[in-house]
Design a protein around this motif. Sequence first.
Motif, PDB file in Angstrom:
ATOM      1  N   ALA A  60       3.463  32.896   6.501  1.00 26.66           N
ATOM      2  CA  ALA A  60       2.942  34.305   5.820  1.00 26.66           C
ATOM      3  C   ALA A  60       2.062  34.527   5.241  1.00 26.66           C
ATOM      4  O   ALA A  60       1.185  35.599   5.440  1.00 26.66           O
ATOM      5  CB  ALA A  60       4.189  33.955   3.885  1.00 26.66           C
ATOM      6  N   VAL A  61       0.940  33.805   5.274  1.00 24.88           N
ATOM      7  CA  VAL A  61      -0.736  33.835   4.460  1.00 24.88           C
ATOM      8  C   VAL A  61      -1.311  33.581   5.650  1.00 24.88           C
ATOM      9  O   VAL A  61      -1.887  34.427   5.469  1.00 24.88           O
ATOM     10  CB  VAL A  61      -0.454  32.319   3.873  1.00 24.88           C
ATOM     11  CG1 VAL A  61      -2.591  32.542   3.059  1.00 24.88           C
ATOM     12  CG2 VAL A  61       0.403  32.070   2.299  1.00 24.88           C
ATOM     13  N   ALA A  62      -1.079  33.019   7.162  1.00 23.87           N
ATOM     14  CA  ALA A  62      -2.268  32.859   7.414  1.00 23.87           C
ATOM     15  C   ALA A  62      -1.783  33.769   9.126  1.00 23.87           C
ATOM     16  O   ALA A  62      -2.213  33.438  10.292  1.00 23.87           O
ATOM     17  CB  ALA A  62      -3.103  31.569   7.501  1.00 23.87           C
ATOM     18  N   GLY A  63      -0.265  33.472   9.428  1.00 21.59           N
ATOM     19  CA  GLY A  63       0.430  33.939  10.528  1.00 21.59           C
ATOM     20  C   GLY A  63      -0.339  32.617  11.399  1.00 21.59           C
ATOM     21  O   GLY A  63       0.563  32.494  12.991  1.00 21.59           O
ATOM     22  N   ILE A  64       0.059  31.653  10.633  1.00 17.93           N
ATOM     23  CA  ILE A  64       0.075  30.216  11.989  1.00 17.93           C
ATOM     24  C   ILE A  64       1.316  29.885  11.416  1.00 17.93           C
ATOM     25  O   ILE A  64       1.519  28.735  10.357  1.00 17.93           O
ATOM     26  CB  ILE A  64      -1.390  29.395  11.473  1.00 17.93           C
ATOM     27  CG1 ILE A  64      -2.495  30.327  11.426  1.00 17.93           C
ATOM     28  CG2 ILE A  64      -1.412  28.330  12.067  1.00 17.93           C
ATOM     29  CD1 ILE A  64      -3.798  28.994  10.547  1.00 17.93           C
ATOM     30  N   PRO A  65       2.328  29.050  12.396  1.00 23.17           N
ATOM     31  CA  PRO A  65       3.204  28.353  11.875  1.00 23.17           C
ATOM     32  C   PRO A  65       3.249  27.244  11.467  1.00 23.17           C
ATOM     33  O   PRO A  65       2.872  25.955  11.724  1.00 23.17           O
ATOM     34  CB  PRO A  65       3.891  28.098  13.284  1.00 23.17           C
ATOM     35  CG  PRO A  65       3.115  28.601  14.488  1.00 23.17           C
ATOM     36  CD  PRO A  65       1.980  29.102  13.947  1.00 23.17           C
ATOM     37  N   GLY A  66       4.029  26.573  10.697  1.00 24.54           N
ATOM     38  CA  GLY A  66       3.508  25.470   9.500  1.00 24.54           C
ATOM     39  C   GLY A  66       4.185  23.732  10.667  1.00 24.54           C
ATOM     40  O   GLY A  66       4.308  23.278  10.507  1.00 24.54           O
ATOM     41  N   MET A 120       4.064  38.787   9.714  1.00 24.38           N
ATOM     42  CA  MET A 120       2.744  39.469  10.185  1.00 24.38           C
ATOM     43  C   MET A 120       2.801  41.042   9.344  1.00 24.38           C
ATOM     44  O   MET A 120       1.983  42.113   9.196  1.00 24.38           O
ATOM     45  CB  MET A 120       2.325  39.591  11.463  1.00 24.38           C
ATOM     46  CG  MET A 120       1.264  38.193  11.811  1.00 24.38           C
ATOM     47  SD  MET A 120       0.136  37.300  10.576  1.00 24.38           S
ATOM     48  CE  MET A 120       0.809  36.799   9.082  1.00 24.38           C
ATOM     49  N   VAL A 121       4.356  41.222   9.848  1.00 19.95           N
ATOM     50  CA  VAL A 121       4.886  42.721   9.557  1.00 19.95           C
ATOM     51  C   VAL A 121       4.236  43.104   7.882  1.00 19.95           C
ATOM     52  O   VAL A 121       3.863  43.985   7.416  1.00 19.95           O
ATOM     53  CB  VAL A 121       6.231  42.904   9.712  1.00 19.95           C
ATOM     54  CG1 VAL A 121       6.781  44.835   9.441  1.00 19.95           C
ATOM     55  CG2 VAL A 121       6.277  43.398  11.611  1.00 19.95           C
ATOM     56  N   LEU A 122       5.231  41.522   7.016  1.00 17.38           N
ATOM     57  CA  LEU A 122       5.128  42.285   5.647  1.00 17.38           C
ATOM     58  C   LEU A 122       3.232  41.617   5.447  1.00 17.38           C
ATOM     59  O   LEU A 122       3.493  42.840   3.840  1.00 17.38           O
ATOM     60  CB  LEU A 122       5.878  41.133   5.295  1.00 17.38           C
ATOM     61  CG  LEU A 122       7.184  41.151   5.820  1.00 17.38           C
ATOM     62  CD1 LEU A 122       8.938  39.671   5.236  1.00 17.38           C
ATOM     63  CD2 LEU A 122       8.478  42.151   5.068  1.00 17.38           C
ATOM     64  N   GLY A 137       1.540  44.230   2.638  1.00 15.45           N
ATOM     65  CA  GLY A 137       0.870  43.676   1.367  1.00 15.45           C
ATOM     66  C   GLY A 137       1.681  42.217   0.683  1.00 15.45           C
ATOM     67  O   GLY A 137       1.601  42.811  -0.535  1.00 15.45           O
ATOM     68  N   MET A 138       2.477  41.863   1.379  1.00 11.24           N
ATOM     69  CA  MET A 138       3.861  40.991   1.076  1.00 11.24           C
ATOM     70  C   MET A 138       3.915  40.099   1.528  1.00 11.24           C
ATOM     71  O   MET A 138       5.244  39.546   1.712  1.00 11.24           O
ATOM     72  CB  MET A 138       5.495  42.301   0.888  1.00 11.24           C
ATOM     73  CG  MET A 138       5.544  43.209   0.987  1.00 11.24           C
ATOM     74  SD  MET A 138       6.278  44.621   1.560  1.00 11.24           S
ATOM     75  CE  MET A 138       8.084  43.957   0.527  1.00 11.24           C
ATOM     76  N   PRO A 139       2.625  39.439   1.621  1.00 17.59           N
ATOM     77  CA  PRO A 139       3.329  37.807   2.107  1.00 17.59           C
ATOM     78  C   PRO A 139       3.686  36.442   1.140  1.00 17.59           C
ATOM     79  O   PRO A 139       4.414  36.145   1.927  1.00 17.59           O
ATOM     80  CB  PRO A 139       1.824  37.659   2.293  1.00 17.59           C
ATOM     81  CG  PRO A 139       0.623  38.028   1.059  1.00 17.59           C
ATOM     82  CD  PRO A 139       1.521  39.202   0.858  1.00 17.59           C
ATOM     83  N   GLU A 152     -11.260  32.663   7.501  1.00 22.83           N
ATOM     84  CA  GLU A 152     -11.349  32.740   6.382  1.00 22.83           C
ATOM     85  C   GLU A 152      -9.876  33.598   5.722  1.00 22.83           C
ATOM     86  O   GLU A 152      -9.606  33.835   6.471  1.00 22.83           O
ATOM     87  CB  GLU A 152     -12.386  33.928   6.017  1.00 22.83           C
ATOM     88  CG  GLU A 152     -12.723  34.895   4.602  1.00 22.83           C
ATOM     89  CD  GLU A 152     -12.988  35.846   4.598  1.00 22.83           C
ATOM     90  OE1 GLU A 152     -13.155  36.822   3.987  1.00 22.83           O
ATOM     91  OE2 GLU A 152     -14.361  35.489   4.645  1.00 22.83           O
ATOM     92  N   ILE A 153      -9.554  32.759   4.789  1.00 22.09           N
ATOM     93  CA  ILE A 153      -8.074  33.253   4.760  1.00 22.09           C
ATOM     94  C   ILE A 153      -7.784  33.483   3.236  1.00 22.09           C
ATOM     95  O   ILE A 153      -8.109  32.894   2.065  1.00 22.09           O
ATOM     96  CB  ILE A 153      -7.451  31.824   4.184  1.00 22.09           C
ATOM     97  CG1 ILE A 153      -7.312  31.704   6.151  1.00 22.09           C
ATOM     98  CG2 ILE A 153      -5.440  31.947   4.066  1.00 22.09           C
ATOM     99  CD1 ILE A 153      -6.471  30.209   6.609  1.00 22.09           C
ATOM    100  N   ARG A 154      -7.180  35.295   3.040  1.00 18.92           N
ATOM    101  CA  ARG A 154      -7.191  35.705   1.699  1.00 18.92           C
ATOM    102  C   ARG A 154      -5.885  34.792   0.935  1.00 18.92           C
ATOM    103  O   ARG A 154      -5.401  35.846   1.934  1.00 18.92           O
ATOM    104  CB  ARG A 154      -7.834  37.317   1.847  1.00 18.92           C
ATOM    105  CG  ARG A 154      -9.612  37.264   1.955  1.00 18.92           C
ATOM    106  CD  ARG A 154      -9.879  38.462   2.137  1.00 18.92           C
ATOM    107  NE  ARG A 154     -10.990  38.854   2.547  1.00 18.92           N
ATOM    108  CZ  ARG A 154     -11.728  38.685   1.845  1.00 18.92           C
ATOM    109  NH1 ARG A 154     -11.656  38.338   0.666  1.00 18.92           N
ATOM    110  NH2 ARG A 154     -13.350  38.840   2.342  1.00 18.92           N
ATOM    111  N   LEU A 155      -6.229  34.528  -0.008  1.00 21.97           N
ATOM    112  CA  LEU A 155      -4.605  34.258  -0.820  1.00 21.97           C
ATOM    113  C   LEU A 155      -4.692  35.848  -1.821  1.00 21.97           C
ATOM    114  O   LEU A 155      -4.998  35.866  -2.094  1.00 21.97           O
ATOM    115  CB  LEU A 155      -4.580  32.968  -0.683  1.00 21.97           C
ATOM    116  CG  LEU A 155      -4.808  31.667  -0.017  1.00 21.97           C
ATOM    117  CD1 LEU A 155      -4.748  29.707  -0.997  1.00 21.97           C
ATOM    118  CD2 LEU A 155      -3.332  32.083   0.715  1.00 21.97           C
ATOM    119  N   LYS A 156      -3.423  36.354  -1.905  1.00 17.39           N
ATOM    120  CA  LYS A 156      -2.934  37.244  -2.784  1.00 17.39           C
ATOM    121  C   LYS A 156      -2.161  36.790  -3.874  1.00 17.39           C
ATOM    122  O   LYS A 156      -1.516  36.432  -3.957  1.00 17.39           O
ATOM    123  CB  LYS A 156      -1.769  38.253  -1.938  1.00 17.39           C
ATOM    124  CG  LYS A 156      -2.406  39.553  -2.777  1.00 17.39           C
ATOM    125  CD  LYS A 156      -0.825  40.300  -2.238  1.00 17.39           C
ATOM    126  CE  LYS A 156      -0.882  41.083  -3.414  1.00 17.39           C
ATOM    127  NZ  LYS A 156       0.777  42.558  -2.596  1.00 17.39           N
TER     128      LYS A 156
END
Length: 450
Positions: free
Chosen positions: A72-78, A90-92, A96-98, A225-229
Amino acid sequence: MDMMIILQMILASIGGAVVYTIIGVAPGTDETAVLAPVTIALALLGLSPYVILAFFISAIVAKKLTDSIPVAVAGIPGGVMAAPMVEHAMVLKAHGMPDVSIKKMSSGSVIGTLIAIPASFLIANLILPYADTISEYAGLIFFFGAVFLALLTKNKILSLAMIVPFALLIQGLRHLYWGLDVIPADETVFVSFFLGITIGPIAFTLFKLLNKENRQNTPRLGNKEIRLKASKKEKGIPNPFKVLTKKESGSAALGSFLGSVTFFLTPVGMSVFLGEFLTRHIKDPVQRASRAISTMDGLTNAAYISGTLIPLIAIGLPLSPTAIGPAAGLFNAPPVFTPEHNIHHMLSIGEIMTATILGASIALFITYFVMIKYAGQISAFVFKLVPHEALIGLFAGLVVMLAFMDAGLINIFGVILIAIVSGLLHKNGVNYGVMFMVLYAAPWLLGLLS
């Protein structure tokens, strides 16, 4: 089951939930690579089977709950199982809905757990009368399992063609060790070969870097760079049925049940197929993404739990991709657990149910609560302070230690050989499941050919 064992189960479940909540958030941590070595190590330490099972169930539930955060945050599978959800997450995120994405996925995962546990015991009881027949033809079943999974992979021809050669490699190393008297003739090397397959892609990549030309041509990405909302603070105890709409809850429940029934199939394939099938009629992209991720997460969690419990209860052999991968230590961790003497034989159905419910309940209570309340803070902590390389190094070191315990110094090089071959095959489209099935089928297959 006395109070001391129950206390140990509770402590192990708490430990599993806490540790794998953190590991689940770390990007790219493969479920097999991070769960199988630890489960096997706990078995070899001589812990009670009750404690090992409670730990594993708690760990897998926590891991599946938290691997949605990096998606949800970075589009990288955990983890491998989170990969199909990236596109919808990534759609969400684009809308603006991570934070909503994290809550939807984790809530779907809770529903998957609640559906999978009773469904697993029901299905296992239906299979139980045929357990002896299934066990009698285990080698043949593993071989057909390898063929079946090979037909589902990206590179079908290579996957089919490598079955016999890979079996030759496995049995060839075993006969070499017997011939050199490294291990007694009545023992076999299994654990370290299994773990060699799990670290295959990592080992292959690292050895490629020893080639100067490959090393120079490898792209340098630098810092990402990863931005956390900042997410809204939740009050009270979170309720997954309030986070999800009625349709999302229903779809997640249906997907979870279907994932339990199809426990013998690859969870990734079923997640993609059913997730898309159950949501393709929805036009609105946000609604479709929300429904898809909650359904997929429920299904994957259910598939992992049922894929572990059904073979464990009914048969005692790892006859599913999950059982033969992350849960392998519950079935085969010689000399403590063997196909003829493992948790299936040591615990009753009631005892397996008790350990499962205890482990799952503690993981859900701790991890889901923490996920909903503090997902943003956990993400920031892991992305800033927990290097992915450190986790990989930790588990690789554990593999080397277990390889030495299995068959001494020579086996470390044997495991490296298996890892490099496995990594090359995996890179070219051969699924882990095919190689694991061949590992189990190798003695029967080469006995048949000889």
